[in-house]
Structure formats: structure tokens, C-alpha cells
Design a protein around this motif. Sequence first.
Motif, PDB file in Angstrom:
ATOM      1  N   THR A 122       8.922  12.165  -8.123  1.00  0.00           N
ATOM      2  CA  THR A 122      10.265  11.593  -8.234  1.00  0.00           C
ATOM      3  C   THR A 122      10.232  10.388  -9.170  1.00  0.00           C
ATOM      4  O   THR A 122       9.166   9.845  -9.493  1.00  0.00           O
ATOM      5  N   ASP A 123      11.389   9.966  -9.627  1.00  0.00           N
ATOM      6  CA  ASP A 123      11.466   8.793 -10.502  1.00  0.00           C
ATOM      7  C   ASP A 123      10.905   7.560  -9.809  1.00  0.00           C
ATOM      8  O   ASP A 123      10.274   6.708 -10.449  1.00  0.00           O
ATOM      9  N   GLU A 124      11.112   7.462  -8.507  1.00  0.00           N
ATOM     10  CA  GLU A 124      10.604   6.317  -7.757  1.00  0.00           C
ATOM     11  C   GLU A 124       9.070   6.329  -7.741  1.00  0.00           C
ATOM     12  O   GLU A 124       8.424   5.289  -7.858  1.00  0.00           O
ATOM     13  N   GLN A 125       8.466   7.527  -7.599  1.00  0.00           N
ATOM     14  CA  GLN A 125       7.008   7.637  -7.577  1.00  0.00           C
ATOM     15  C   GLN A 125       6.396   7.372  -8.948  1.00  0.00           C
ATOM     16  O   GLN A 125       5.262   6.892  -9.046  1.00  0.00           O
ATOM     17  N   LYS A 126       7.124   7.664 -10.008  1.00  0.00           N
ATOM     18  CA  LYS A 126       6.621   7.470 -11.367  1.00  0.00           C
ATOM     19  C   LYS A 126       6.725   6.023 -11.833  1.00  0.00           C
ATOM     20  O   LYS A 126       6.067   5.645 -12.812  1.00  0.00           O
ATOM     21  N   ARG A 127       7.501   5.226 -11.128  1.00  0.00           N
ATOM     22  CA  ARG A 127       7.868   3.907 -11.626  1.00  0.00           C
ATOM     23  C   ARG A 127       6.660   3.016 -11.922  1.00  0.00           C
ATOM     24  O   ARG A 127       6.589   2.367 -12.971  1.00  0.00           O
ATOM     25  N   ASP A 128       5.675   2.979 -11.043  1.00  0.00           N
ATOM     26  CA  ASP A 128       4.538   2.068 -11.207  1.00  0.00           C
ATOM     27  C   ASP A 128       3.287   2.745 -11.742  1.00  0.00           C
ATOM     28  O   ASP A 128       2.204   2.149 -11.751  1.00  0.00           O
ATOM     29  N   LEU A 129       3.416   4.001 -12.198  1.00  0.00           N
ATOM     30  CA  LEU A 129       2.253   4.724 -12.693  1.00  0.00           C
ATOM     31  C   LEU A 129       1.931   4.363 -14.138  1.00  0.00           C
ATOM     32  O   LEU A 129       2.836   4.220 -14.972  1.00  0.00           O
ATOM     33  N   THR A 130       0.639   4.227 -14.419  1.00  0.00           N
ATOM     34  CA  THR A 130       0.201   3.959 -15.797  1.00  0.00           C
ATOM     35  C   THR A 130      -0.651   5.104 -16.338  1.00  0.00           C
ATOM     36  O   THR A 130      -0.961   5.126 -17.522  1.00  0.00           O
ATOM     37  N   VAL A 131      -1.044   6.034 -15.463  1.00  0.00           N
ATOM     38  CA  VAL A 131      -1.826   7.203 -15.879  1.00  0.00           C
ATOM     39  C   VAL A 131      -1.167   8.449 -15.293  1.00  0.00           C
ATOM     40  O   VAL A 131      -0.478   8.374 -14.275  1.00  0.00           O
ATOM     41  N   PRO A 132      -1.362   9.604 -15.929  1.00  0.00           N
ATOM     42  CA  PRO A 132      -0.735  10.827 -15.421  1.00  0.00           C
ATOM     43  C   PRO A 132      -1.330  11.281 -14.094  1.00  0.00           C
ATOM     44  O   PRO A 132      -2.518  11.121 -13.846  1.00  0.00           O
ATOM     45  N   VAL A 133      -0.489  11.846 -13.255  1.00  0.00           N
ATOM     46  CA  VAL A 133      -0.907  12.389 -11.964  1.00  0.00           C
ATOM     47  C   VAL A 133      -0.767  13.905 -12.016  1.00  0.00           C
ATOM     48  O   VAL A 133       0.270  14.424 -12.445  1.00  0.00           O
ATOM     49  N   VAL A 134      -1.818  14.620 -11.575  1.00  0.00           N
ATOM     50  CA  VAL A 134      -1.794  16.079 -11.606  1.00  0.00           C
ATOM     51  C   VAL A 134      -1.936  16.608 -10.187  1.00  0.00           C
ATOM     52  O   VAL A 134      -2.356  15.900  -9.268  1.00  0.00           O
ATOM     53  N   GLU A 135      -1.580  17.869 -10.035  1.00  0.00           N
ATOM     54  CA  GLU A 135      -1.658  18.533  -8.724  1.00  0.00           C
ATOM     55  C   GLU A 135      -2.658  19.675  -8.808  1.00  0.00           C
ATOM     56  O   GLU A 135      -2.642  20.452  -9.768  1.00  0.00           O
ATOM     57  N   VAL A 136      -3.534  19.768  -7.817  1.00  0.00           N
ATOM     58  CA  VAL A 136      -4.545  20.826  -7.767  1.00  0.00           C
ATOM     59  C   VAL A 136      -4.417  21.547  -6.424  1.00  0.00           C
ATOM     60  O   VAL A 136      -4.311  20.900  -5.373  1.00  0.00           O
ATOM     61  N   THR A 137      -4.408  22.865  -6.460  1.00  0.00           N
ATOM     62  CA  THR A 137      -4.346  23.660  -5.227  1.00  0.00           C
ATOM     63  C   THR A 137      -5.576  24.553  -5.135  1.00  0.00           C
ATOM     64  O   THR A 137      -6.218  24.865  -6.147  1.00  0.00           O
ATOM     65  N   CYS A 138      -5.916  24.955  -3.916  1.00  0.00           N
ATOM     66  CA  CYS A 138      -7.052  25.843  -3.695  1.00  0.00           C
ATOM     67  C   CYS A 138      -6.860  26.551  -2.365  1.00  0.00           C
ATOM     68  O   CYS A 138      -5.925  26.249  -1.622  1.00  0.00           O
ATOM     69  N   ASN A 139      -7.731  27.492  -2.066  1.00  0.00           N
ATOM     70  CA  ASN A 139      -7.610  28.287  -0.847  1.00  0.00           C
ATOM     71  C   ASN A 139      -8.927  28.351  -0.095  1.00  0.00           C
ATOM     72  O   ASN A 139     -10.000  28.260  -0.693  1.00  0.00           O
ATOM     73  N   LYS A 140      -8.819  28.522   1.208  1.00  0.00           N
ATOM     74  CA  LYS A 140      -9.991  28.850   2.009  1.00  0.00           C
ATOM     75  C   LYS A 140     -10.255  30.341   1.834  1.00  0.00           C
ATOM     76  O   LYS A 140      -9.316  31.129   1.742  1.00  0.00           O
TER      77      LYS A 140
END
Length: 294
Positions: A122-140
Motif C-alpha cells: 500500500t502507499d502507506e507501507q511504501k512511504r518509508d521504504l528506501t529499497v525495493p521489497v519483493v515477495e517470495v512464495t514456496c510450498n511444502k
Amino acid sequence: MFGINPGQHVLVVWSNPVNTEELQTFVEDLKSAVGSSGRVNVENADMLLTSKHRASLFDHVLAGVLPPFTYLCPVDTLGEALRILKPNGRLTTRTIDPSTAQTNLKLAGFTSVSEPKNANLTDEQKRDLTVPVVEVTCNKPGFEVGSAVKLSFAKASVDKSSNGTMSVDKTPADKSLSSNGTWNIDLDDDLELENPDDLLTEEDRTRPDPSTLKVCGTTGQRKACKNCVCGLKEELESEDQQRAEENRREFKSSCGSCYLGDAFRCASCPYLGMPAFKPGEKVKLIDSTLQDTT
């Protein structure tokens, strides 16, 4: 939201620092997503290994998905997440260090580890970020940890040259196989073997308490069946209550956030189900808090 479906059992693993209101709002949104037939549990990452959730309990684990996204789950914590996930269950994490996250996930035993993708923040979560955030998924994997499968290395086949009689196929490396497909081991007469008695410790020689050997005639395990009438159910409940009482006496908060409410309490917290209170305030525990609701 993270592919969460109604009826699923979801675990949220959080770590300090975290915004209290954001975590509580996030948990409420998840509860709406899983509906009345689902369930959402919340655990502090430092307490996950001691929470003692039963194996194959959760459909989805969300780890470090809230700001500041700096927490990297260590391999032992991810290994515990693998244990409590159902076969084919999913884990999702958000991170600023995808390379380390992917390595830890693979070392912990997860499969289908995805390539990092842009996290839908969200825009609120991006506000204080200085580096990119990525999402990683995996399975059992689609089988339970510790599963075993019998392997057959010597397969019988029909020998066409001997009027249809059965013979055992052998490769040159199988010279130690006998005619019936079993292994022959030739031991040297001078070989000195270890005395089996020397391998036993005093603990091994101690006779077990007969009460701990009682099992259910239906399940064959120390686990009561649905219609238990042999008294094992009551015995196990009594043991659980005694264990909870001992945990209550010895309880010391590791995260120091128990006073904030259930969203910050682990599964073994004696304050679980109680309202938030002020730090240092004397809180009286009632009998119902000692009952295991999992």
C-alpha cells in the motif's frame, strides 16, 4: 489477499519492530478472508519454536509480510514452519534480501520456491521504504515429513529361455545377491564386534513408567479416539492441564509484548484470550486460561 481461501487455517509470524495497530488490522482482514469456518493464529517469530503446534496444522504461513520487512527467517524457524504446514501447504514471505530468503527456504526443505516478485504494498507501507521489497512464495512437499516408501531393487522376471520359470534379474554390481534376491554378507571371523551392552546408557536401562505406555485400542497410539471410553482421554487432558500449570508458573515473556493483546501472544501464552493490560499491572489468571484450545 495472499491467495487465502475461506475455511483455511492461517499462521501469521511477526517480529519486532512492528506497528501494533497495523498488525491487528491485518489479522482482522485475514479473519474476514477465512470466514467463520477458518482460523487465524499469530506467533512472534522468536516464540515459534517453543509454541509446540501440532504437525500439519496450517494451510498457509505468512512470515515477515508487514513493515519494516527487515526480518529474515532463519533456517530452524523455517524448518518449524515446514513441520506445522499441511502437505502442499504454502509459505509467503516479504523481504529486502531475496537471495538469502530463497536459500534459507530451500535449506529448510521447501519446494517450488518462486522467483522474487514485486510485493503489492500500500502507499502507506511504501512511504518509508528506501529499497525495493519483493515477495517470495514456496510450498511444502506433497508428503508428510518422515514418510517412508519401500524400494524394491531385485525384481523377478520371466526367463523365456527356461519355459516360463521365474528368475531374478541381477546386474554385475549385484554379485552379493543370493538366488532369492536377498543380500549375503560375509564377515571375517577375526572381525571384532562392539559389545551391544556397552552401547546402552543408564537412561536406556531405566524401566519406563507403565502409565506412559498406555495406548488407545482403536488408534494404537497414545492418542484418544473419538468415542474414548477407556479413560485415556481424561488422562491426557489431566497431563495437558498439569503441563499448562507448570508453564504458567515458569512463564517469562520472551518478546515482552504480551500486554498488548492476543495479536502479540504466542500459542502457549497464559494471557491468551485476556484483554490487553498496562505493563507491570498485576493480572489475575482464571482456570479457563489453562485449558488448551488448540
